[in-house]
Design an enzyme around this catalytic site. Structure first.
Site, PDB file in Angstrom:
ATOM      1  N   VAL A 104       0.911  -1.076   0.060  1.00 21.77           N
ATOM      2  CA  VAL A 104      -0.087  -0.079  -0.073  1.00 21.77           C
ATOM      3  C   VAL A 104       1.100   1.090   0.094  1.00 21.77           C
ATOM      4  O   VAL A 104       1.983   1.347   0.577  1.00 21.77           O
ATOM      5  CB  VAL A 104      -1.013  -0.039   1.188  1.00 21.77           C
ATOM      6  CG1 VAL A 104      -1.881   1.290   1.220  1.00 21.77           C
ATOM      7  CG2 VAL A 104      -1.772  -1.404   1.355  1.00 21.77           C
ATOM      8  N   CYS A 105       0.652   1.997  -0.593  1.00 21.53           N
ATOM      9  CA  CYS A 105       1.316   3.523  -0.669  1.00 21.53           C
ATOM     10  C   CYS A 105       2.837   3.199  -1.051  1.00 21.53           C
ATOM     11  O   CYS A 105       3.128   2.460  -2.029  1.00 21.53           O
ATOM     12  CB  CYS A 105       0.923   4.237   0.407  1.00 21.53           C
ATOM     13  SG  CYS A 105       1.090   5.954   0.469  1.00 21.53           S
ATOM     14  N   THR A 106       3.636   4.033  -0.303  1.00 22.32           N
ATOM     15  CA  THR A 106       5.043   3.866  -0.452  1.00 22.32           C
ATOM     16  C   THR A 106       5.562   2.601  -0.041  1.00 22.32           C
ATOM     17  O   THR A 106       6.971   2.351  -0.278  1.00 22.32           O
ATOM     18  CB  THR A 106       5.881   5.102   0.337  1.00 22.32           C
ATOM     19  OG1 THR A 106       5.328   5.034   1.405  1.00 22.32           O
ATOM     20  CG2 THR A 106       5.443   6.385  -0.573  1.00 22.32           C
ATOM     21  N   THR A 124       1.984   3.478  -6.630  1.00 23.45           N
ATOM     22  CA  THR A 124       2.272   3.759  -5.462  1.00 23.45           C
ATOM     23  C   THR A 124       1.596   5.269  -5.112  1.00 23.45           C
ATOM     24  O   THR A 124       0.756   5.402  -5.950  1.00 23.45           O
ATOM     25  CB  THR A 124       3.911   4.124  -5.166  1.00 23.45           C
ATOM     26  OG1 THR A 124       3.987   4.415  -3.599  1.00 23.45           O
ATOM     27  CG2 THR A 124       4.469   5.168  -5.959  1.00 23.45           C
ATOM     28  N   GLY A 154      -2.239   2.330  -4.880  1.00 20.20           N
ATOM     29  CA  GLY A 154      -1.879   3.756  -4.591  1.00 20.20           C
ATOM     30  C   GLY A 154      -1.839   4.305  -3.149  1.00 20.20           C
ATOM     31  O   GLY A 154      -1.640   3.480  -2.427  1.00 20.20           O
TER      32      GLY A 154
END
Length: 225
Positions: A104-106, A124, A154
């Site tokens: 998830v994300c970074t 990301t 993202g």
């Protein structure tokens, strides 16, 4: 009735984690029949989040069971985690035996540092997508990107979309729809501005200047080290 098979879902925890990167998919995936959720960290000490409260891991790296689903959240603490050999080794070791490897994300950059995104499509948080080639990935403009057993999502709230997508892949659309209904995930945000493609340009540029230009520069420096 046949009992659902146990599915072990291991979430990596580290200081500076964005709590919703972890708690949003955890809230959906814990409703998967047979789910067993694990929060694994370098030690059993409380993990400070970006919200000012802490999360208690259930296992340290040495004691964590093998994941069926490995999930790596993001947060500003990713910059420090990129340089922590024990964390990267844990990701690589768990990924080798997992059916699904996710972020998830970074958190995508931690997967990348562990060598898991080379040649793959990935996504990301929007403010960091330009850095994905630094870990060998090709950015795909989507909220959830599936490339074989690797699923990336993202920024922050997209972790819920990733979790429901994964449930659908594993147990079918009806199972995912039931979980979506159970948690009343029926988004109706007050503004259509959750992505730079839709947000007012002044809002996007102001946020980048205040937060994400410097944050992306720190991430790039950590990826180069």
């Amino acid at each position: 009735m046949t009992e659902a098979p146990q599915t072990t879902i291991v979430f990596l925890l580290f200081p500076g984690i964005t709590q919703l990167d972890f708690t949003a998919p955890a809230q959906a995936l814990c409703r998967l029949p047979g789910a067993r959720l694990i929060g694994a960290a370098a030690s059993l000490d409380p993990i400070p989040t970006d919200c000012g409260f802490a999360i208690l891991p259930t296992h340290d790296f040495a004691a964590a069971p093998q994941a069926d689903i490995l999930c790596v959240p993001g947060g500003h603490g990713v910059v420090e985690a990129l340089g922590d050999r024990a964390t990267i080794d844990f990701i690589a070791r768990q990924a080798a035996g997992a059916t699904w490897v996710t972020s998830v994300c970074t958190g995508a950059f931690l997967l990348g540092r562990a060598g898991l995104l080379e040649g793959r499509r990935a996504t990301t948080h929007w403010a960091y997508t330009h850095l994905l080639p630094m870990v060998g990935a090709r950015h795909e403009a989507a909220r959830v990107v599936e490339d074989g057993p690797v699923v990336t999502s993202g920024g922050v709230t997209s972790g819920l979309d990733f979790a429901l997508t994964l449930v659908a892949r594993m147990r079918g659309d009806a199972a995912a729809q039931a979980i979506q209904l159970a948690i009343e995930y029926d988004p109706a945000p007050p503004f259509a501005g959750g992505h730079p493609d839709r947000a007012p340009a002044a809002v996007t540029e102001g946020l980048k200047a205040r937060v994400y230009d410097a944050a992306a520069a720190r991430m790039a420096a950590a990826l180069k080290s």
